[in-house]
Design an enzyme around this catalytic site. Structure first.
Site, PDB file in Angstrom:
ATOM      1  N   GLN A  47       0.835  -1.199   0.000  1.00 18.19           N
ATOM      2  CA  GLN A  47       0.000   0.000   0.000  1.00 18.19           C
ATOM      3  C   GLN A  47       0.870   1.249   0.000  1.00 18.19           C
ATOM      4  OE1 GLN A  47      -3.316  -0.317   2.633  1.00 18.19           O
ATOM      5  NE2 GLN A  47      -4.248   1.568   1.949  1.00 18.19           N
ATOM      6  N   ASP A  48       1.291   1.738   1.178  1.00 18.15           N
ATOM      7  CA  ASP A  48       2.241   2.842   1.164  1.00 18.15           C
ATOM      8  C   ASP A  48       3.473   2.465   1.977  1.00 18.15           C
ATOM      9  OD1 ASP A  48       1.050   3.081   3.663  1.00 18.15           O
ATOM     10  OD2 ASP A  48       0.765   5.244   3.540  1.00 18.15           O
ATOM     11  N   PRO A  49       4.559   3.234   1.864  1.00 18.07           N
ATOM     12  CA  PRO A  49       5.809   2.839   2.513  1.00 18.07           C
ATOM     13  C   PRO A  49       5.696   2.833   4.034  1.00 18.07           C
ATOM     14  CG  PRO A  49       6.188   4.526   0.824  1.00 18.07           C
ATOM     15  CD  PRO A  49       4.710   4.440   1.038  1.00 18.07           C
TER      16      PRO A  49
END
Length: 219
Positions: free
Chosen positions: A60-62
């Site tokens: 998804q995101d870092p």
């Protein structure tokens, strides 16, 4: 179409993409800590060439903790504690892949170099603020990445873990690819079916059937 430049060069010239880069640059200049560091944002593409992609694992995101994110989904730098979701990925590998033993690190660069595209759908995040860049427009870019792979490459494996990643299934023509879905490996959901999914051995069986060298998942 052989390179990421061929696949994405036009997309990178689009005004929306330049606006994303500018927004991230301005936040960094204002003193906001952004992960991953600027030099690592596009590491997934640097380490896994377009014409060498064998499998895609979507994140998804870092990670938004200090020193964790380095541009590869689920991966952390050497010397950083293994995050819980990655530890669960390792636990599944231990039962799925003969001879796999859980390593002392969480760096997945060796997978990327073999053709595993470790792609976060959002490529940056503010320190300590999960999903803080979710609305910047990164998904328009990473959706294009998925579409280009699904249009110009054949016999790839897509691993979609959790409802968020599975929304991307609509971008992929399932006739020419292996699409593997399971709950997210997070401690909150891994026991609902991620454990026991055997995605890694399934991926290698599929690649071998199509004359493609399997992935050495051992780290």
């Amino acid at each position: 179409m052989d390179t990421w430049h061929d696949a994405l060069g036009g997309e990178k010239q689009q005004p929306y993409f330049q606006e994303i880069l500018n927004a991230v640059r301005q936040e960094r200049l204002s003193g906001q800590i952004i992960y991953p560091p600027a030099a690592d944002v596009f590491n997934a593409f640097r380490l896994t060439a377009f014409d060498r992609v064998k499998a895609v694992i979507l994140g998804q995101d870092p990670y938004h903790g200090a020193g964790q994110a380095h541009g590869l989904a689920f991966s952390v730098r050497q010397g950083i504690r293994i995050p819980p979701s990655l530890l669960n990925i390792y636990k599944e590998l231990e039962t799925d892949i003969e001879g796999f033993s859980i390593p002392a690190h969480g760096c997945l660069t060796a997978w990327a170099e073999q053709g595993v595209l470790l792609l976060n759908t959002v490529l940056t995040v503010r320190a300590g603020q999960a999903h803080s860049h979710a609305l910047l427009g990164w998904e328009r870019f990473t959706d294009t990445v998925i579409r280009q792979l699904a249009t110009h490459r054949k016999h790839l494996v897509f691993m979609l873990w959790g409802g968020y990643a599975q929304q991307k299934r609509k971008l992929i023509d399932s006739q020419n690819y292996l699409i593997l879905t399971a709950p997210h490996p997070s401690p909150l959901s891994a026991y609902r079916g991620f454990f026991g999914c055997r995605h890694f051995s399934q991926a290698n069986s599929y690649l071998s059937r199509h004359g493609i060298d399997p992935i050495n998942w051992k780290l």
